[in-house]
Design an enzyme around this catalytic site. Structure first.
Site, PDB file in Angstrom:
ATOM      1  N   ASP A 191       0.835  -1.217   0.000  1.00 28.42           N
ATOM      2  CA  ASP A 191       0.000   0.000   0.000  1.00 28.42           C
ATOM      3  C   ASP A 191       0.863   1.259   0.000  1.00 28.42           C
ATOM      4  O   ASP A 191       0.632   2.197  -0.763  1.00 28.42           O
ATOM      5  CB  ASP A 191      -0.871   0.063   1.267  1.00 28.42           C
ATOM      6  CG  ASP A 191      -2.115  -0.794   1.169  1.00 28.42           C
ATOM      7  OD1 ASP A 191      -2.133  -1.698   0.328  1.00 28.42           O
ATOM      8  OD2 ASP A 191      -3.046  -0.559   1.953  1.00 28.42           O
ATOM      9  N   ASP A 249      -6.023   6.875  -2.096  1.00 30.12           N
ATOM     10  CA  ASP A 249      -6.195   5.594  -1.401  1.00 30.12           C
ATOM     11  C   ASP A 249      -5.486   4.568  -2.278  1.00 30.12           C
ATOM     12  O   ASP A 249      -5.987   4.196  -3.338  1.00 30.12           O
ATOM     13  CB  ASP A 249      -7.679   5.249  -1.220  1.00 30.12           C
ATOM     14  CG  ASP A 249      -7.861   4.085  -0.249  1.00 30.12           C
ATOM     15  OD1 ASP A 249      -6.871   3.350  -0.004  1.00 30.12           O
ATOM     16  OD2 ASP A 249      -8.974   3.903   0.260  1.00 30.12           O
ATOM     17  N   THR A 290      -8.384  -3.262   1.174  1.00 24.62           N
ATOM     18  CA  THR A 290      -7.145  -4.043   1.312  1.00 24.62           C
ATOM     19  C   THR A 290      -7.437  -5.497   1.694  1.00 24.62           C
ATOM     20  O   THR A 290      -6.771  -6.402   1.198  1.00 24.62           O
ATOM     21  CB  THR A 290      -6.237  -3.428   2.403  1.00 24.62           C
ATOM     22  OG1 THR A 290      -6.264  -2.024   2.257  1.00 24.62           O
ATOM     23  CG2 THR A 290      -4.821  -3.918   2.290  1.00 24.62           C
ATOM     24  N   ASP A 333     -11.054   7.671   0.951  1.00 23.31           N
ATOM     25  CA  ASP A 333     -11.997   6.715   0.350  1.00 23.31           C
ATOM     26  C   ASP A 333     -12.955   7.411  -0.609  1.00 23.31           C
ATOM     27  O   ASP A 333     -13.389   6.825  -1.599  1.00 23.31           O
ATOM     28  CB  ASP A 333     -12.888   6.065   1.428  1.00 23.31           C
ATOM     29  CG  ASP A 333     -12.133   5.194   2.402  1.00 23.31           C
ATOM     30  OD1 ASP A 333     -11.295   4.402   1.964  1.00 23.31           O
ATOM     31  OD2 ASP A 333     -12.414   5.297   3.622  1.00 23.31           O
ATOM     32  N   ILE A 390      -4.751   1.361  -2.124  1.00 20.49           N
ATOM     33  CA  ILE A 390      -5.593   0.185  -2.390  1.00 20.49           C
ATOM     34  C   ILE A 390      -6.759   0.259  -1.420  1.00 20.49           C
ATOM     35  O   ILE A 390      -6.581   0.111  -0.211  1.00 20.49           O
ATOM     36  CB  ILE A 390      -4.838  -1.142  -2.190  1.00 20.49           C
ATOM     37  CG1 ILE A 390      -3.691  -1.235  -3.180  1.00 20.49           C
ATOM     38  CG2 ILE A 390      -5.800  -2.338  -2.372  1.00 20.49           C
ATOM     39  CD1 ILE A 390      -2.945  -2.534  -3.157  1.00 20.49           C
ATOM     40  N   ASP A 391      -7.925   0.536  -1.980  1.00 23.40           N
ATOM     41  CA  ASP A 391      -9.112   0.505  -1.128  1.00 23.40           C
ATOM     42  C   ASP A 391      -9.598  -0.937  -1.088  1.00 23.40           C
ATOM     43  O   ASP A 391      -9.493  -1.663  -2.079  1.00 23.40           O
ATOM     44  CB  ASP A 391     -10.201   1.428  -1.690  1.00 23.40           C
ATOM     45  CG  ASP A 391     -11.402   1.479  -0.753  1.00 23.40           C
ATOM     46  OD1 ASP A 391     -11.199   1.658   0.452  1.00 23.40           O
ATOM     47  OD2 ASP A 391     -12.529   1.326  -1.239  1.00 23.40           O
ATOM     48  N   GLU A 442      -3.517   7.663   2.652  1.00 26.04           N
ATOM     49  CA  GLU A 442      -4.043   6.961   3.809  1.00 26.04           C
ATOM     50  C   GLU A 442      -2.932   6.498   4.739  1.00 26.04           C
ATOM     51  O   GLU A 442      -3.096   6.458   5.951  1.00 26.04           O
ATOM     52  CB  GLU A 442      -4.855   5.746   3.328  1.00 26.04           C
ATOM     53  CG  GLU A 442      -5.281   4.850   4.456  1.00 26.04           C
ATOM     54  CD  GLU A 442      -6.242   3.747   4.036  1.00 26.04           C
ATOM     55  OE1 GLU A 442      -6.384   3.521   2.835  1.00 26.04           O
ATOM     56  OE2 GLU A 442      -6.817   3.127   4.940  1.00 26.04           O
TER      57      GLU A 442
HETATM   58  C1  2IP Z   1     -11.860   0.485   3.848  1.00 23.97           C
HETATM   59  C2  2IP Z   1     -12.508  -0.488   2.892  1.00 23.97           C
HETATM   60  C3  2IP Z   1     -13.585  -1.220   3.617  1.00 23.97           C
HETATM   61  C4  2IP Z   1     -14.695  -0.275   4.034  1.00 23.97           C
HETATM   62  C5  2IP Z   1     -14.098   0.848   4.856  1.00 23.97           C
HETATM   63  C6  2IP Z   1     -12.896   1.523   4.184  1.00 23.97           C
HETATM   64  O1  2IP Z   1     -10.703   1.028   3.277  1.00 23.97           O
HETATM   65  O2  2IP Z   1     -13.040   0.160   1.764  1.00 23.97           O
HETATM   66  O3  2IP Z   1     -14.030  -2.247   2.803  1.00 23.97           O
HETATM   67  O4  2IP Z   1     -15.653  -0.976   4.755  1.00 23.97           O
HETATM   68  O5  2IP Z   1     -15.085   1.816   5.063  1.00 23.97           O
HETATM   69  O6  2IP Z   1     -12.346   2.495   5.024  1.00 23.97           O
HETATM   70  P1  2IP Z   1     -16.892  -1.743   4.050  1.00 23.97           P
HETATM   71  O7  2IP Z   1     -16.338  -2.814   3.176  1.00 23.97           O
HETATM   72  O8  2IP Z   1     -17.711  -2.247   5.190  1.00 23.97           O
HETATM   73  O9  2IP Z   1     -17.583  -0.667   3.269  1.00 23.97           O
HETATM   74  P2  2IP Z   1      -9.236   0.252   3.318  1.00 23.97           P
HETATM   75  O10 2IP Z   1      -9.412  -1.120   2.789  1.00 23.97           O
HETATM   76  O11 2IP Z   1      -8.421   1.132   2.405  1.00 23.97           O
HETATM   77  O12 2IP Z   1      -8.821   0.311   4.750  1.00 23.97           O
HETATM   78 CA    CA Z   2      -9.752   2.849   1.873  1.00 25.41          CA
END
Ligand code: 2IP
Ligand code: CA
Length: 378
Positions: A54, A154, A159, A299, A156-157, A79
């Site tokens: 990341d 971000d 992760t 995000d 990798i959203d 992030e």
């Molecule tokens: C996370 C990721 C999660 C999400 C959360 C984000 O970012 O997108 O999947 O939760 O809100 O902050 P959910 O899947 O319940 O929506 P990261 O993976 O970058 O930490």
């Molecule tokens: Ca994210």
């Protein structure tokens, strides 16, 4: 020189390439999933490799944008923190160095000297030139000056889904509930003065497998919402008469129940905040509702710009409900990206504290707010 939007797309492509490489190249893949495989585990660094992937992606984006646009330096936020422990317990700041050799040396300090092949693969990828063969994009000039904007990355959203790496998750009405599809690279630009998102790029590194080669193919989407300019690689989706919502699996029962009254059918459930925002931009859902403070500026900034480019937006759920109760006419204020939350520490400074509603068509926002108006605690 290519413009800022083209640069955001180019860095997202390079980032997506590194994300794919981490899954495709054996030495990197081994590190990525090592936490799960137990016996192979090397306690000294392996736990950190997924974070290193990341951070490296974030740093390559910072490096490439800062090199091309010196006016952006100091205004590119991500992030992740770039500080790592090295083998001796000291601190290494992960960054892209002047030469691939220097980057290899720095990565070895985090990974350990035995990971030469992994360090070389990563360094080669972060130093590679990316050329975009996108003629439509090449002709766009949104008129956004780098000295007027800040950037949220971000790297990798989702992760967890990236590491989990499930490839066989069947889509429900076009929406993948989880798996690699939901891992995205998000790069957004906001107006430094007002905090309004103006440029956004969403890159899907794992969009589909090439049937010939078996390799993952990505795709990207971009949007411009600057002044009166609205431009987007996507067309605004047609609105459904009754909005269909997409929700986090973690969304509470009271919100779920209230949204049933919309009549748009059972809510779609999906992992990844960025992925759910993308589903709205693509018209797979009409609204993403989140009642918790579990998303952050990184995000939502890029997808928010794309939604604005399509005529929609992202509002703070609690703020929008308050405004509605107070009977305010006019537009509901949208999320902003330039000011940290006062009195908070670390990542919490950048949380979207009041939840959110993402939409393309304003009538869907109104319907969602009306449905949620009486939910206790909102
Ligand atoms: C996370 C990721 C999660 C999400 C959360 C984000 O970012 O997108 O999947 O939760 O809100 O902050 P959910 O899947 O319940 O929506 P990261 O993976 O970058 O930490
Ligand atoms: Ca994210």
């Amino acid at each position: 020189m290519a413009g800022l939007l083209q640069a955001l797309v180019a860095v997202s492509q390079k980032a997506a390439e590194v994300a794919r490489l981490c899954r495709a190249e054996e030495p990197l893949f081994r590190l990525l999933v090592a936490e799960k495989t137990g016996p192979d585990r090397n306690a000294r660094f392996l736990q950190d490799f997924k974070t290193l992937a990341d951070v490296l992606i974030q740093e390559l984006i910072k490096h490439d944008l800062g090199t091309q646009f010196p006016e952006l330096r100091g205004h590119i936020h991500g992030e992740e923190s770039s500080e790592f422990r090295d083998a001796e317990g000291g601190t290494v700041t992960v960054r892209v160095c002047a030469t691939p050799g220097d980057t290899v040396a720095l990565l070895l300090a985090v990974l350990g000297p035995e990971q030469m092949r992994a360090a070389e693969l990563l360094a080669e990828a972060v130093h590679r030139e990316v050329t975009l063969g996108d003629t439509e994009l090449a002709s766009i000039n949104p008129g956004v000056s780098p000295e007027d904007v800040g950037i949220w990355i971000d790297p990798i959203d989702s992760t967890n889904e990236f590491i989990g790496g499930r490839e066989d998750v069947a889509a429900v009405d076009g929406v993948a509930p989880g798996g690699l599809r939901s891992a995205l690279v998000l790069v957004g630009a906001f107006d430094r003065r007002t905090g309004v998102p103006v440029l956004g790029v969403i890159n899907e590194p794992f969009f589909q497998r090439d049937p010939q080669t078996g390799r993952w193919q990505g795709r990207y989407h971009w949007g411009v919402a600057h002044g009166s300019t609205r431009l987007c690689s996507l067309s605004p989706p047609a609105p459904r008469p009754c909005p269909r919502v997409v929700l986090s699996r973690a969304e509470g029962p009271a919100v779920r129940r209230a949204l049933d009254s919309l009549g748009g059918g059972p809510p779609l459930l999906a992992a990844g905040a960025g992925y759910k925002l993308l589903c709205v931009a693509l018209g797979l859902a009409d609204a993403f509702v989140l009642s918790q403070a579990t998303t952050f500026a990184w995000d939502s900034c890029a997808p928010h710009a794309i939604l604005r480019a399509l005529g929609g937006g992202v509002v703070a759920l609690e703020g929008a409900l308050r405004a509605r109760r107070e009977g305010g006419s006019g537009e509901t204020p949208e999320l902003r990206y330039h000011r940290p939350q006062p009195g908070r520490e670390g990542a919490e400074r950048w949380a979207n504290r009041e939840g959110l509603v993402a939409f393309v068509h304003p009538q869907h926002l109104r319907a969602v707010l009306a449905a949620l108006g009486d939910v206790p605690g909102l």
